[in-house]
Write a protein that holds these residues in place. Structure first.
Motif, PDB file in Angstrom:
ATOM      1  N   LEU A 326      42.349  52.904  48.067  1.00 15.81           N
ATOM      2  CA  LEU A 326      41.913  53.177  46.695  1.00 15.81           C
ATOM      3  C   LEU A 326      41.614  51.882  45.948  1.00 15.81           C
ATOM      4  CD1 LEU A 326      44.307  56.083  45.614  1.00 15.81           C
ATOM      5  CD2 LEU A 326      41.878  56.233  46.147  1.00 15.81           C
ATOM      6  N   SER A 327      42.474  50.898  46.111  1.00 15.67           N
ATOM      7  CA  SER A 327      42.246  49.622  45.443  1.00 15.67           C
ATOM      8  C   SER A 327      40.969  48.964  45.933  1.00 15.67           C
ATOM      9  CB  SER A 327      43.452  48.701  45.683  1.00 15.67           C
ATOM     10  OG  SER A 327      43.256  47.463  45.057  1.00 15.67           O
ATOM     11  N   TRP A 328      40.727  49.043  47.239  1.00 16.90           N
ATOM     12  CA  TRP A 328      39.520  48.422  47.815  1.00 16.90           C
ATOM     13  C   TRP A 328      38.268  49.142  47.328  1.00 16.90           C
ATOM     14  CZ3 TRP A 328      35.334  49.111  51.046  1.00 16.90           C
ATOM     15  CH2 TRP A 328      34.790  47.969  51.628  1.00 16.90           C
ATOM     16  N   VAL A 329      38.306  50.480  47.314  1.00 19.36           N
ATOM     17  CA  VAL A 329      37.132  51.262  46.921  1.00 19.36           C
ATOM     18  C   VAL A 329      36.814  51.078  45.446  1.00 19.36           C
ATOM     19  CG1 VAL A 329      36.322  53.628  46.585  1.00 19.36           C
ATOM     20  CG2 VAL A 329      37.350  52.969  48.748  1.00 19.36           C
ATOM     21  N   LEU A 330      37.853  51.119  44.606  1.00 25.76           N
ATOM     22  CA  LEU A 330      37.630  51.140  43.158  1.00 25.76           C
ATOM     23  C   LEU A 330      37.510  49.760  42.537  1.00 25.76           C
ATOM     24  CD1 LEU A 330      40.129  54.004  42.261  1.00 25.76           C
ATOM     25  CD2 LEU A 330      37.668  54.175  42.540  1.00 25.76           C
ATOM     26  N   HIS A 331      38.003  48.731  43.227  1.00 27.50           N
ATOM     27  CA  HIS A 331      38.010  47.409  42.611  1.00 27.50           C
ATOM     28  C   HIS A 331      37.316  46.341  43.453  1.00 27.50           C
ATOM     29  CE1 HIS A 331      40.640  48.880  39.461  1.00 27.50           C
ATOM     30  NE2 HIS A 331      41.455  49.377  40.370  1.00 27.50           N
ATOM     31  N   VAL A 332      37.607  46.302  44.740  1.00 25.64           N
ATOM     32  CA  VAL A 332      37.060  45.227  45.570  1.00 25.64           C
ATOM     33  C   VAL A 332      35.576  45.431  45.839  1.00 25.64           C
ATOM     34  CG1 VAL A 332      37.212  44.097  47.819  1.00 25.64           C
ATOM     35  CG2 VAL A 332      39.295  44.799  46.634  1.00 25.64           C
ATOM     36  N   TYR A 333      35.162  46.674  46.111  1.00 28.28           N
ATOM     37  CA  TYR A 333      33.799  46.924  46.594  1.00 28.28           C
ATOM     38  C   TYR A 333      32.739  46.424  45.619  1.00 28.28           C
ATOM     39  CZ  TYR A 333      29.728  49.422  48.358  1.00 28.28           C
ATOM     40  OH  TYR A 333      28.472  49.737  48.826  1.00 28.28           O
ATOM     41  N   GLN A 334      32.880  46.729  44.343  1.00 26.55           N
ATOM     42  CA  GLN A 334      31.877  46.326  43.357  1.00 26.55           C
ATOM     43  C   GLN A 334      32.231  45.020  42.652  1.00 26.55           C
ATOM     44  OE1 GLN A 334      30.263  49.253  40.735  1.00 26.55           O
ATOM     45  NE2 GLN A 334      30.666  50.955  42.103  1.00 26.55           N
ATOM     46  N   SER A 335      33.258  44.339  43.128  1.00 25.41           N
ATOM     47  CA  SER A 335      33.695  43.109  42.479  1.00 25.41           C
ATOM     48  C   SER A 335      32.800  41.940  42.861  1.00 25.41           C
ATOM     49  CB  SER A 335      35.141  42.811  42.889  1.00 25.41           C
ATOM     50  OG  SER A 335      35.184  42.422  44.250  1.00 25.41           O
ATOM     51  N   PRO A 336      32.930  40.819  42.162  1.00 24.52           N
ATOM     52  CA  PRO A 336      32.147  39.624  42.532  1.00 24.52           C
ATOM     53  C   PRO A 336      32.482  39.088  43.919  1.00 24.52           C
ATOM     54  CG  PRO A 336      32.986  39.428  40.284  1.00 24.52           C
ATOM     55  CD  PRO A 336      33.639  40.634  40.880  1.00 24.52           C
ATOM     56  N   GLU A 337      33.560  39.575  44.523  1.00 25.64           N
ATOM     57  CA  GLU A 337      33.881  39.146  45.876  1.00 25.64           C
ATOM     58  C   GLU A 337      33.120  39.925  46.931  1.00 25.64           C
ATOM     59  OE1 GLU A 337      36.282  39.652  43.567  1.00 25.64           O
ATOM     60  OE2 GLU A 337      36.537  37.487  43.241  1.00 25.64           O
ATOM     61  N   MET A 338      32.371  40.969  46.532  1.00 28.62           N
ATOM     62  CA  MET A 338      31.630  41.732  47.536  1.00 28.62           C
ATOM     63  C   MET A 338      30.248  42.094  47.001  1.00 28.62           C
ATOM     64  SD  MET A 338      32.883  44.968  49.847  1.00 28.62           S
ATOM     65  CE  MET A 338      31.872  45.532  51.213  1.00 28.62           C
ATOM     66  N   ILE A 423      55.252  52.281  38.736  1.00 28.35           N
ATOM     67  CA  ILE A 423      54.241  52.553  37.706  1.00 28.35           C
ATOM     68  C   ILE A 423      53.306  51.360  37.556  1.00 28.35           C
ATOM     69  CG2 ILE A 423      53.916  52.998  35.252  1.00 28.35           C
ATOM     70  CD1 ILE A 423      56.609  54.502  35.313  1.00 28.35           C
ATOM     71  N   ARG A 424      53.873  50.152  37.597  1.00 26.28           N
ATOM     72  CA  ARG A 424      53.039  48.951  37.467  1.00 26.28           C
ATOM     73  C   ARG A 424      52.081  48.811  38.642  1.00 26.28           C
ATOM     74  NH1 ARG A 424      52.520  44.157  39.338  1.00 26.28           N
ATOM     75  NH2 ARG A 424      54.211  44.506  40.825  1.00 26.28           N
ATOM     76  N   VAL A 425      52.570  49.092  39.842  1.00 25.02           N
ATOM     77  CA  VAL A 425      51.696  49.020  41.019  1.00 25.02           C
ATOM     78  C   VAL A 425      50.580  50.046  40.911  1.00 25.02           C
ATOM     79  CG1 VAL A 425      51.614  49.424  43.509  1.00 25.02           C
ATOM     80  CG2 VAL A 425      53.461  48.058  42.532  1.00 25.02           C
ATOM     81  N   ALA A 426      50.893  51.258  40.451  1.00 23.94           N
ATOM     82  CA  ALA A 426      49.862  52.289  40.299  1.00 23.94           C
ATOM     83  C   ALA A 426      48.823  51.892  39.265  1.00 23.94           C
ATOM     84  CB  ALA A 426      50.497  53.625  39.919  1.00 23.94           C
ATOM     85  N   SER A 427      49.239  51.159  38.228  1.00 20.99           N
ATOM     86  CA  SER A 427      48.288  50.747  37.190  1.00 20.99           C
ATOM     87  C   SER A 427      47.239  49.791  37.730  1.00 20.99           C
ATOM     88  CB  SER A 427      49.035  50.100  36.030  1.00 20.99           C
ATOM     89  OG  SER A 427      49.599  48.853  36.420  1.00 20.99           O
ATOM     90  N   LEU A 428      47.528  49.151  38.877  1.00 26.35           N
ATOM     91  CA  LEU A 428      46.549  48.245  39.472  1.00 26.35           C
ATOM     92  C   LEU A 428      45.367  48.991  40.060  1.00 26.35           C
ATOM     93  CD1 LEU A 428      48.990  45.789  41.283  1.00 26.35           C
ATOM     94  CD2 LEU A 428      47.918  45.521  39.052  1.00 26.35           C
ATOM     95  N   VAL A 429      45.502  50.312  40.251  1.00 23.77           N
ATOM     96  CA  VAL A 429      44.417  51.119  40.830  1.00 23.77           C
ATOM     97  C   VAL A 429      43.624  51.791  39.725  1.00 23.77           C
ATOM     98  CG1 VAL A 429      43.862  52.986  42.439  1.00 23.77           C
ATOM     99  CG2 VAL A 429      45.772  51.459  42.919  1.00 23.77           C
ATOM    100  N   THR A 430      44.208  52.797  39.073  1.00 24.14           N
ATOM    101  CA  THR A 430      43.537  53.485  37.967  1.00 24.14           C
ATOM    102  C   THR A 430      44.570  53.913  36.940  1.00 24.14           C
ATOM    103  OG1 THR A 430      43.721  55.662  39.040  1.00 24.14           O
ATOM    104  CG2 THR A 430      41.698  54.392  39.453  1.00 24.14           C
ATOM    105  N   ALA A 431      44.101  54.149  35.737  1.00 24.89           N
ATOM    106  CA  ALA A 431      44.988  54.651  34.693  1.00 24.89           C
ATOM    107  C   ALA A 431      45.473  56.059  35.018  1.00 24.89           C
ATOM    108  CB  ALA A 431      44.262  54.638  33.345  1.00 24.89           C
ATOM    109  N   SER A 432      44.621  56.860  35.661  1.00 24.18           N
ATOM    110  CA  SER A 432      45.039  58.219  36.018  1.00 24.18           C
ATOM    111  C   SER A 432      46.164  58.190  37.052  1.00 24.18           C
ATOM    112  CB  SER A 432      43.851  59.018  36.546  1.00 24.18           C
ATOM    113  OG  SER A 432      43.346  58.449  37.745  1.00 24.18           O
ATOM    114  N   LEU A 433      46.070  57.281  38.033  1.00 26.94           N
ATOM    115  CA  LEU A 433      47.149  57.169  39.017  1.00 26.94           C
ATOM    116  C   LEU A 433      48.428  56.692  38.343  1.00 26.94           C
ATOM    117  CD1 LEU A 433      48.086  57.336  41.938  1.00 26.94           C
ATOM    118  CD2 LEU A 433      47.313  54.977  42.252  1.00 26.94           C
TER     119      LEU A 433
END
Length: 703
Positions: A326-338, A423-433
């Motif tokens: 989830l982190s890779w799909v929602l954050h890494v894929y469209q990030s400046p690193e990819m 909860i903090r780890v989940a916040s790194l993915v999405t607010a809904s998670l």
């Protein structure tokens, strides 16, 4: 109208002659132009009629000549039939001439095929393709000449040509295989040997031109060319897509578990970024603009990666793998690193494409992640932590205390830190998670508190009918069998305000209230005070404001159960002396309890025992006729009292007639009271026994 405007004064009549001459000249000019126009039209009509007469004469002359020619041809039909053998000789001569012209080329077909194959094996793709096209043109020319002019049937004639040029199809397939190898290694070749890749693209473009000419040109429907259309451009795109899938999206199931999944995602990130850079910087220059190769490759990678991730997500993943994906799909894929890398912008914009993973799948994986965290981390971890904690608390020595003498435990901090970390780890993915994990954490925390209470001997909450609540039923806690010195721990769990923990040792005392044994002495209230004092001493190890809250709740519970015991119809006063004795007992008990709680630290204005003082005044009143006024004053102070409560109090007096009772109840009905703001309920939480039904036999009247 014009004249009246000009000659409206007599002095204007002097110019009448001038206006008359001007209008006369204008009329003459108009008439002259009309005559000229009519004359011009008449001359044109005359000229047209003359031309029509001449054309009619010419048509009659042509008709006569055509009739003469027709009769002449009818007379010469037999002569034309005698020319049929000459026509056949001409056709045969044309075929023989074509054969003679093609003989040098036909004799070299096999040599050309062998030479083209040698060129192909030497990776001289353009030269090999030139030989292929020359042979195809020769084959098509011969097929065209035979088409419609051969004495052989059409299929048979074309079969003869195909048989003679049989090696041509093999050459074409060999060239195609070589092309697809070059295209499949395009990302590498455009860096090492772009000329070979460019040659392959040029050959594909030539073949597309031939396809278009045969399908859309002037000879499109002449005869079908063998192996056409080749559609090599579409095949070009398919080969690139298959190469991308085989290179990146065919990882084995075993390789995508645990750390292997992280390495696989990191490899995808670096490889896709590197290859798209090559496509943008080099391959675009090797392809025609209409190929739009960068956009096509971007869509291929996006679609292939989407299918690949869908396949991975459909497997049985643990929480760490779900979080990683989830982190890779929602954050890494469209990030400046990819895909948002500066080297790809602005030409590459995946935000215009469909989501890499659909929102429905993301929602499903978030729920699965929460379930995994709940099972593997929260529930089991809390259970083990609770076991360790209670081993510490139930040791022989007292629990750990701080420098002020308060019992302390690191359990709340440990539990809250663990929940906060999830909860903090989940916040790194999405607010809904994060919200889902938060809701789960709250549920687990509530369950943890209940398990803690059960472990300490405090039963879980049970429903009690008739108590007010959101659903009309309410929730109350039964009396827990607390013994020893662990009551403060149950109280320290801070249950919700509508679930109060009643001290178990009070129950045998409340059973005796009210009774004539209770009236005879203060033993019952003394026992109550001893129990309260004992537990409050244990509560002294609890910090404020929790201690004050526990003290106030205990006082309220004592009052509530004391009044509830009075409402259970266990006793009816038989005389004025017993009523006075009952009122005195109530007054003494309330005063003793008030003093006890005051000494323990609860101010009198914060206590609810005042209601017992008010009740004893109702019991002590000597004249029943004044009960309606006394009850009205009582209602003003305690507006949540009901007519059922008042009826039981009247029964407890034992001297209230039916008439007086009706007057009191009617007065209550005529003076309904509303609960003031911030009013603490007293009687609304005290149930009264259901009235006994009268006994009836058949048609006889009920007693």
């Amino acid at each position: 109208k014009w004249a009246s405007g000009v000659f409206y004064r007599p002095d204007k009549l002097e110019g009448l002659g001038h206006y008359r001459s001007r209008e006369a000249q204008r009329n003459i000019s108009i008439q002259s132009r009309l005559k000229s126009t009519v004359q011009s039209h008449l001359e044109g009509v005359s000229s047209g009629l003359e031309q029509l007469r001449s054309a009619a004469g010419d048509v009659r002359s042509v008709r006569r000549d055509l009739c003469a020619v027709r009769w002449h041809l009818l007379g010469s039909a037999e002569g034309f039939q005698r020319l049929a053998p000459l026509r056949a000789v001409v056709t045969e001569h044309a075929q023989l001439a074509a054969v003679v012209r093609a003989l040098p080329q036909l004799s070299s077909v096999h040599e050309l095929l062998a030479h083209s194959l040698r060129l192909l094996h030497g990776q001289q793709l353009l030269e090999a393709h030139a030989g292929l096209m020359a042979l195809e043109r020769l084959r098509d020319d011969i097929s065209s000449q035979l088409h419609g002019s051969s004495s052989l049937p059409r299929d048979q004639a074309l079969g003869v040509v195909e048989s003679f040029f049989g090696g041509l199809q093999e050459l074409s397939e060999a060239l195609a295989q070589q092309l697809w190898r070059v295209v499949g290694g395009g990302v590498r070749l455009v860096q090492e040997d772009p000329a070979l890749f460019v040659s392959a693209v040029r050959i594909i473009e030539r073949e597309e031109s031939v396809d278009d000419a045969l399908l859309l040109g002037p000879h499109a429907h002449r005869f079908p060319a063998p192996g056409r259309p080749k559609a090599w451009r579409q095949r070009f795109y398919r080969v690139i897509q298959e190469t991308v899938a085989a290179a990146h999206f065919k990882a084995a199931h075993v390789e995508l578990k645990g750390p292997g999944l992280g390495r696989h995602l990191a490899t995808l990130q670096s490889d896709i970024l590197a290859e798209l850079r090559v496509v943008k910087d080099l391959m675009v220059q090797c392809c025609p603009p209409h190929y739009d190769i960068l956009s096509v490759c971007t869509r291929m990678y996006h679609r292939g990666l989407s299918d690949h991730l869908q396949d991975i997500l459909s497997r049985d993943l643990d929480k760490q793998e779900i979080f990683m994906l989830l982190s890779w799909v929602l954050h890494v894929y469209q990030s400046p690193e990819m895909m948002g890398h500066p080297d790809l912008l602005p030409e590459v914009d995946v935000s215009t494409l469909a989501p890499l993973v659909s929102p429905e799948v993301v929602e499903q994986m978030e729920r699965k992640y929460v379930g995994k965290v709940k099972v593997s981390d929260v529930t089991e971890w809390m259970r083990r932590t609770l076991e360790v904690e209670f081993k510490e608390w139930f040791r022989e020595e007292e629990p750990e205390m701080d420098h002020l003498g308060f019992f302390q435990s690191a359990l709340p901090i440990i539990v809250m830190q663990m929940l906060d970390e999830n909860i903090r780890v989940a916040s790194l993915v999405t607010a809904s998670l994060q919200q889902k994990v938060y809701a789960m954490a709250m549920d687990e925390l509530e369950a943890f508190l209940i398990r803690s209470g059960v472990s300490l001997g405090c039963p879980p909450p049970l429903p009690e009918a008739g108590l007010p609540g959101q659903d009309g039923k309410g929730w109350r806690n039964p009396v827990p069998p607390i013994s020893g010195g662990w009551g403060p721990i149950c109280m320290g769990l801070e249950p919700p305000p509508d679930t109060l923990w009643v001290l178990g040792m009070f129950q045998p005392l409340y059973v005796q209230l009210p009774s004539r044994k209770w009236l005879s002495g203060a033993q019952l209230v003394n026992s109550m005070c001893e129990v309260i004092d004992k537990y409050m001493r244990d509560f002294s190890h609890v910090r404020n404001p929790v201690f004050t809250f526990l003290l106030a709740e205990s006082e309220h519970l004592v009052m509530t159960h004391y009044v509830r015991a009075l409402m259970e119809k266990k006793m009816v006063c038989r005389s004025a002396e017993e009523r006075s004795q009952l009122a005195t007992r109530l007054l003494q008990d309330a005063a003793q309890l008030r003093e006890l709680f005051h000494n323990l630290g609860l101010a009198e204005n914060e206590q609810t025992l005042e209601v017992i003082f008010a009740l004893q005044e109702l019991i002590r009143l000597q004249d029943p006729a004044l009960l309606s006024l006394e009850v009205l004053g009582f209602m003003t102070k305690y507006p949540d009292i009901s007519d059922e409560h008042v009826s039981i109090l009247l029964d407890l007096r034992g001297d209230v007639s039916k008439e007086v009772r009706n007057v009191v109840l009617e007065m209550m009905a005529q003076n309904p009271q509303s609960l003031p703001e911030n009013y603490q309920p007293i009687f609304s939480n005290i149930l009264v026994p259901a009235p006994e039904l009268p006994f009836c036999l058949r048609k006889s009247k009920c007693a």
